[in-house]
Structures are given as structure tokens and as C-alpha cells.
Scaffold this active site. Structure first.
Site, mmCIF file in Angstrom:
data_model
loop_
_atom_site.group_PDB
_atom_site.id
_atom_site.type_symbol
_atom_site.label_atom_id
_atom_site.label_comp_id
_atom_site.label_asym_id
_atom_site.label_seq_id
_atom_site.Cartn_x
_atom_site.Cartn_y
_atom_site.Cartn_z
ATOM 1 C CB ILE A 1 62.512 31.402 33.622
ATOM 2 C CG1 ILE A 1 62.605 32.914 33.847
ATOM 3 C CG2 ILE A 1 63.790 30.880 32.966
ATOM 4 C CD1 ILE A 1 63.669 33.345 34.831
ATOM 5 C CB THR B 1 70.187 29.837 34.071
ATOM 6 O OG1 THR B 1 68.962 29.145 33.792
ATOM 7 C CG2 THR B 1 71.220 29.501 33.001
ATOM 8 N N GLY B 2 69.432 29.163 37.548
ATOM 9 C CA GLY B 2 68.494 29.556 38.595
ATOM 10 C C GLY B 2 69.198 30.234 39.747
ATOM 11 N NE ARG B 3 68.488 33.913 42.890
ATOM 12 C CZ ARG B 3 68.268 34.520 41.725
ATOM 13 N NH1 ARG B 3 68.745 33.998 40.610
ATOM 14 N NH2 ARG B 3 67.574 35.636 41.684
ATOM 15 C CG ASP C 1 74.495 32.805 34.398
ATOM 16 O OD1 ASP C 1 75.544 33.310 33.938
ATOM 17 O OD2 ASP C 1 73.509 33.477 34.759
ATOM 18 C CD GLU D 1 76.030 34.147 42.069
ATOM 19 O OE1 GLU D 1 75.352 35.100 41.666
ATOM 20 O OE2 GLU D 1 76.017 33.030 41.522
ATOM 21 C CG HIS E 1 73.947 35.693 38.585
ATOM 22 N ND1 HIS E 1 73.684 35.468 39.916
ATOM 23 C CD2 HIS E 1 72.721 35.770 37.984
ATOM 24 C CE1 HIS E 1 72.375 35.425 40.122
ATOM 25 N NE2 HIS E 1 71.774 35.609 38.963
ATOM 26 C CB THR E 2 75.947 37.398 32.388
ATOM 27 O OG1 THR E 2 76.512 36.148 31.960
ATOM 28 C CG2 THR E 2 77.003 38.203 33.100
ATOM 29 C CB ALA E 3 71.240 33.791 32.519
#
Length: 326
Positions: free
Chosen positions: A153, A229-231, A255, A260, A292-294
Site C-alpha cells: 500500500i 489509513t493503517g491501524r 480512517d 473503534e 475505516h472505509t479506505a
């Protein structure tokens, strides 16, 4: 071979049907998540496929009792599974890979939205405030973007960034020759100090826990933007909120966020938000938060379903399994 598939979403249904026929496997689909109680539904299956449901020691015990030997999570991350206890029980675990374009494209979207102050622009327009007050953005060719983590990524993000003319810095324990054609590898300290945008693409490991905390946040430029956008556990959320509220960071686009689980992917409209930090971040005008939709594209969902099935099949047949973690 039978595979019990938990948390079967509607969007996964056509792919589950397609790949069960393609690979001639029998799928026992369970609409609900894997729990200590629903583990009984996996009786007769050596392998199960799950999504982001927390898999505790109690759940693993329940799977072990019904003869499950392999858990495939239809995600890249696997920190929701108690890996140490799974190993103790002799249960093996695997993740999946999917198109890196999904998260890479979304990362570019967040970078552009953050640098162009899109949250403020949209909020102003919603109440018919069409002034230019507080919405002046910055142009990427004038900026330095630091990419932390140059796996599939991260590398894709870097190739996307080359089209914008920005300077690109990279940081990873394992340097990629492919990346060196487009970016300069530096240590994390240098990347944080010199970047106008820092984007995170690291896995959630004990070593990476809160890698962006109070100390590293203090090294960043006061107008820098942090993109994750990782964790969620890569960032110390309390420390991030502190620097944002103090005006010591330009903004963030997130994200993912700590704690979460139990919130994202649920309709919580008109209910109190059981995450104080998330509520604070959502209220800040210079912070973009998405749930969390990436990853969420048609190709990614197809890949996640297919590769989970392939992973279970490889384990069952004893073939080389590129997704097996333990």
C-alpha cells in the site's frame, strides 16, 4: 471441503457464491459474528473465515472444541485475534491480501481533502457561508509528503504521489528499490521534522504501538497534517488530541482510530457515542474522520473473499499458504 463463513455481509454474497463454485468448496454461511456461542456452527469445518470480530481465548476454546484448526480473517490486519493463545491451542491463523489501490487511492483522497480544508469548505457551504474565510488550502507541489511504511500500500501511495509533483520521503526497516526511484529514504525522525504531510501504512504490531505519540508528534511541523489509513493503534489518540487542541499540528485525516471495535460498521445514529476521543476528534474543524472505509471497494471485497477461501484450501491441503501467519 466445508468452510464456515461468519459475518456474511450482503455485499460479499455474490463473491461467496462465485468463488465457492469456482473452487468447488462448500460454504456454511453464518450471518452473525463469531462468538463463544456461535462457534458451535463451525462443527464439521476444519477452517473458518471471519471479519474483524474480536477472537478471544474463550472463543478460541469454543472453536477448538468443535475441531477447527484454521482461522482466516478477511482482512489484512489480524490484531483482533489472540494469536498467542491460538498458537497454544494449535489453531493456525491467516489474513488476506487485496488490491492496494483501494487504500492508496483513499489515502490520496484524504491528503487532498486535508490540504484543501475540505471539511471546513463543506461545513461552511452547508449553512450557506460562501465566504473565503478559513478555507485557503495548500498545493501539493509545494509540499513534502512523508510515507511511513513502504509495503504494497505504501508503495502504491508513493507512485500515486509522483503525479502531484511533491517531494516524497519514505521510512521503512526494509527499503524498496522500487521506492527509491521516486522517494528518498530517511529515518523516522528526519521524516517527521521535514514533512508537511505524514501518512501511515504500518501494521499493528507491539513494536509499532503508539509509534506516533507525544514525543514524535512534537517533532512534526506545527502546520503538518497526519494521515492514518493503517491501524488506529499506531497513534496515541490522547497525545494527538492534545497537540491539535494546542494548535501545534495543522490537522489530521483518520480512517482508523483506537478502540473503534464495536462502533464502526454499525448504525449508531441518535445514540450516544461510546468513545470520548472519537467525539472530540469529530468536533475539531481541522480533523477528518471516516469509519475505516479506505479498503471498501468492489475489487477489494472480491479479493478478500477469494483469498480467504484460497487460504483455507491451502491450509487444508498442506500447500504453500502465502497468507498464513501462524
Amino acid at each position: 471441503m466445508p468452510i464456515t463463513v461468519y459475518s456474511c455481509r450482503e455485499d460479499e454474497a455474490p463473491y461467496l457464491q462465485k468463488f465457492s463454485k469456482q473452487y468447488a468448496v462448500s460454504l456454511h454461511q453464518v450471518d452473525g459474528p463469531l462468538t463463544e456461542q456461535s462457534a458451535a456452527a463451525a462443527a464439521g469445518s476444519a477452517a473458518v473465515s471471519i471479519i474483524t470480530t474480536p477472537v478471544s481465548a474463550a472463543v478460541l476454546d469454543a472453536l477448538h472444541r468443535v475441531g477447527v484448526h484454521y482461522i482466516s480473517t478477511r482482512t489484512i490486519g489480524y490484531d483482533h485475534i489472540d494469536i498467542a493463545y491460538a498458537k497454544k491451542l494449535g489453531i493456525h491463523v491467516g489474513n488476506v491480501s487485496y488490491s492496494p489501490n483501494s487504500v492508496a487511492d483513499y489515502t490520496l483522497l484524504l491528503i487532498l481533502m486535508a490540504t484543501r480544508r475540505m471539511k471546513s469548505i463543506l461545513q461552511h457551504a452547508w449553512v450557506q457561508n460562501f465566504s473565503l474565510e478559513g478555507v485557503q488550502g495548500r498545493e501539493l507541489p509545494n509540499l513534502t509528503v512523508g510515507v511511513v511504511g513502504t509495503g504494497r500500500i505504501g508503495r502504491t501511495v508513493i507512485t500515486r504521489l509522483t503525479g502531484f509533483g511533491c517531494r516524497i520521503l519514505a521510512c521503512d526497516l526494509h527499503e524498496s528499490e522500487e521506492v527509491k526511484a521516486f522517494a528518498q529514504y530517511v529515518d523516522l525522525d528526519t521524516l517527521l521534522r521535514k514533512s508537511d504531510v505524514v501518512t501511515l501504512h504500518m501494521p499493528a504490531t507491539p513494536e509499532n504501538y503508539h509509534m506516533i505519540g507525544e514525543e514524535n508528534l512534537s517533532k512534526m511541523k506545527s502546520d503538518a497534517i497526519l494521515v492514518n489509513t493503517g491501524r488506529g493503534t499506531l497513534v496515541d489518540t490522547e497525545a494527538l488530541i492534545a497537540v491539535l487542541e494546542a494548535g501545534k499540528l495543522g490537522g489530521a485525516a483518520l480512517d482508523v482510530i483506537e478502540k473503534e471495535a464495536g462502533l464502526y460498521y454499525k448504525d449508531l445514529q441518535d445514540r450516544p457515542l461510546d468513545n470520548h476521543d472519537l467525539a472530540l476528534l469529530k468536533a475539531l474543524p481541522n480533523v477528518l474522520v471516516t469509519p475505516h472505509t479506505a479498503f471498501y471497494t468492489d475489487q477489494a471485497v472480491s479479493d478478500m473473499v477469494e483469498n480467504s477461501i484460497r487460504s483455507c484450501m491451502a491450509f487444508e491441503s498442506g500447500e504453500k499458504n502465502p497468507w498464513q501467519i501462524v
